[in-house]
Structures are given as structure tokens and as C-alpha cells.
Motif scaffolding. Structure first.
Motif, mmCIF file in Angstrom:
data_model
loop_
_atom_site.group_PDB
_atom_site.id
_atom_site.type_symbol
_atom_site.label_atom_id
_atom_site.label_comp_id
_atom_site.label_asym_id
_atom_site.label_seq_id
_atom_site.Cartn_x
_atom_site.Cartn_y
_atom_site.Cartn_z
ATOM 1 N N TYR A 30 -1.963 14.237 4.025
ATOM 2 C CA TYR A 30 -2.715 12.996 4.215
ATOM 3 C C TYR A 30 -3.309 12.559 2.878
ATOM 4 O O TYR A 30 -3.610 13.383 2.016
ATOM 5 N N TRP B 247 -3.871 7.821 5.339
ATOM 6 C CA TRP B 247 -2.431 7.619 5.473
ATOM 7 C C TRP B 247 -1.724 8.956 5.598
ATOM 8 O O TRP B 247 -2.111 9.935 4.963
ATOM 9 N N ALA C 242 -5.784 5.362 0.510
ATOM 10 C CA ALA C 242 -4.935 4.191 0.323
ATOM 11 C C ALA C 242 -4.371 4.058 -1.088
ATOM 12 O O ALA C 242 -3.427 3.299 -1.307
ATOM 13 N N GLN D 102 0.824 -1.200 0.000
ATOM 14 C CA GLN D 102 0.000 0.000 0.000
ATOM 15 C C GLN D 102 0.863 1.257 0.000
ATOM 16 O O GLN D 102 0.601 2.219 -0.723
ATOM 17 N N GLU D 103 1.918 1.208 0.814
ATOM 18 C CA GLU D 103 2.846 2.343 0.868
ATOM 19 C C GLU D 103 3.477 2.574 -0.499
ATOM 20 O O GLU D 103 3.592 3.715 -0.967
ATOM 21 N N SER E 170 2.866 6.372 6.364
ATOM 22 C CA SER E 170 2.438 5.549 7.495
ATOM 23 C C SER E 170 0.943 5.691 7.731
ATOM 24 O O SER E 170 0.322 6.696 7.355
ATOM 25 N N LYS E 171 0.367 4.670 8.362
ATOM 26 C CA LYS E 171 -1.049 4.688 8.681
ATOM 27 C C LYS E 171 -1.327 5.694 9.784
ATOM 28 O O LYS E 171 -0.487 5.947 10.639
#
Length: 245
Positions: free
Chosen positions: A69, A58, A72, A28-29, A50-51
């Protein structure tokens, strides 16, 4: 399943699950990094993804510790503060404070000149430019603070005259007097010469720790305050930092 076999297999399943979850987060990152970098050519370098505590949101930390922010997939970008309404906490502000923290023990104190008031029991460091009007205002408020040791780091970022004044103050026989004569009484420091490598080291330290303006105040608990704060707020921050030592 035989009990002994179950004992062996269960940890393997849990371990595999853990790797799958970690792999999913990494994928996902990677997706977020790829999409944002490709779609926003002028976006500064992404340092970290990061979550956040908010599902589906994120955090994207950019070079220079700016916080954005995204979702995903990196399809949307949000600039602003993330607030936990239940705990009444500004999570963005807390994160930025943590990122900007400077371990006080790492400060190169030999490159500062020291002003001590009262018993000097509380400590703080100030990155300051002699031509900064906010620094002069801050200096006036500092006169109201007692029992403090102030490490003044000359940080001439406002041009050639700032550099010249900083050199003359640093090379003065009595640095504290030269500083206070200029900042409090507008008496320019007399011309002087000496080894001024400390000023270059201060500028480099500031760049490394993203000190972008003056005055910037650093406290013993690692926190910082950019800008000229009043005596009441300064007193509060000093007391908080001292209580954490």
C-alpha cells in the motif's frame, strides 16, 4: 437556460466530469508507478495500482500477486493487512484470495490421477510432491474425509528424486496404489516408464497460477489453501465450496 438546451448540455457536463475524474485517477496511478519504480530499483514489476476504501491509500499489486500500500504520491510504502474494523473484514486477505482463485473447470484433469471416497460428490484438487513431508501428513488427514473425489496433480518441485518418484507413480499400472503405498506405507514406487509430459504440464500450470509450495489444495468455488490443513478445516472448506456450486 432554455429547457431543451439544458437537457442537451447537462449530460455533456456530467460526461466531461466523468472523464476528468477518470483522467485524475489515471494520472495518480502513473505518478505512483513512476515514483516507486524510480526510487526502488529492486521492486518487482508493478502489475496494478488501484484505490482502496481507505481515503488516500492506494493498493499496489506486484508481480506474483504480492500486495503493498502507498499514498497518492508513492512517497511511503506499507506492507501488511488492511482491515475494515467496522465490518471486521481483512480486506488484504480477501483480495489475495480473489487473486489466487483458480476456475476449477480450467484444471487439466487428464493430467491428474483420481482417488474417490464414498459417493465422490464433493471435489477437490491437490498439487502434491511425493517427497513433501507435509503432503504425507495431509494424506493421513485425507483418510478421514468421505464422499469426495480427489484429483491428485503430481508436482515434483523438491528435486531430482521427487521427479523420479513422480514419474514412477505416474507410469505405474495402478497409480492410486503406487501413490498410497508410498505416501501411507513408505513403500517406494517401482521403476516404470511411459509418457510423462503430464508432469511438465503440471509444473507449467503451477507456475502460471503461482502455486509455490506443496500441498496446495484447490476447491470447486475457486478458492485454495496452501499447506497441509487438518481434517476438520478441510471438511469445512469442502462443505463451503460445495454449497456455492
Amino acid at each position: 437556460m432554455h429547457p431543451s438546451l439544458h437537457t442537451l448540455v447537462r449530460p455533456l457536463i456530467l460526461s466531461a466530469l466523468g472523464f476528468c475524474l477518470a483522467g485524475g485517477a489515471l494520472a495518480q496511478e502513473a505518478t505512483i508507478r513512476k515514483n516507486l519504480s524510480e526510487r526502488l530499483a529492486n521492486l518487482p514489476k508493478i502489475e496494478e495500482v488501484s484505490k482502496t476504501p481507505m481515503p488516500g491509500l492506494w493498493e499496489v499489486r506486484l508481480q506474483g500477486n504480492d500486495i503493498l500500500y502507498t499514498d497518492a504520491e508513492g512517497n511511503y510504502l506499507i506492507q501488511g493487512a488492511l482491515v475494515d474494523t467496522r465490518a471486521r473484514r481483512n480486506l488484504t486477505e480477501e483480495r489475495l484470495e480473489k487473486l489466487s482463485a483458480v476456475d476449477f473447470s480450467t484444471l487439466p484433469l487428464k493430467d491428474a490421477f483420481v482417488v474417490t471416497r464414498g459417493d465422490g460428490s464433493r471435489k477437490m484438487a491437490v498439487f502434491t510432491d511425493p517427497n513433501c513431508p507435509y503432503c504425507k501428513r495431509f494424506e493421513a488427514d485425507l483418510q478421514k474425509i468421505s464422499n469426495v473425489t480427489i484429483y491428485n496433480f503430481l508436482y515434483p518441485v523438491l528435486g531430482k528424486d521427487s521427479t523420479e518418484k513422480a514419474k514412477n507413480i505416474w507410469c505405474a499400472k495402478d497409480r492410486v496404489k503406487a501413490w498410497e503405498d508410498w505416501m501411507q506405507r513408505n513403500t517406494p514406487p517401482a521403476g516404470a516408464s511411459c509418457d510423462t509430459a503430464a508432469l511438465s504440464r503440471n509444473l507449467e500450470f503451477g507456475r502460471q497460477h503461482h502455486i509455490t509450495g506443496t500441498p496446495t489444495v484447490l476447491f470447486t468455488d475457486g478458492s485454495r489453501v496452501p499447506g497441509a490443513v487438518g481434517a476438520a478445516q478441510l471438511e469445512k472448506r469442502l462443505s463451503e465450496a460445495s454449497s456455492k456450486r
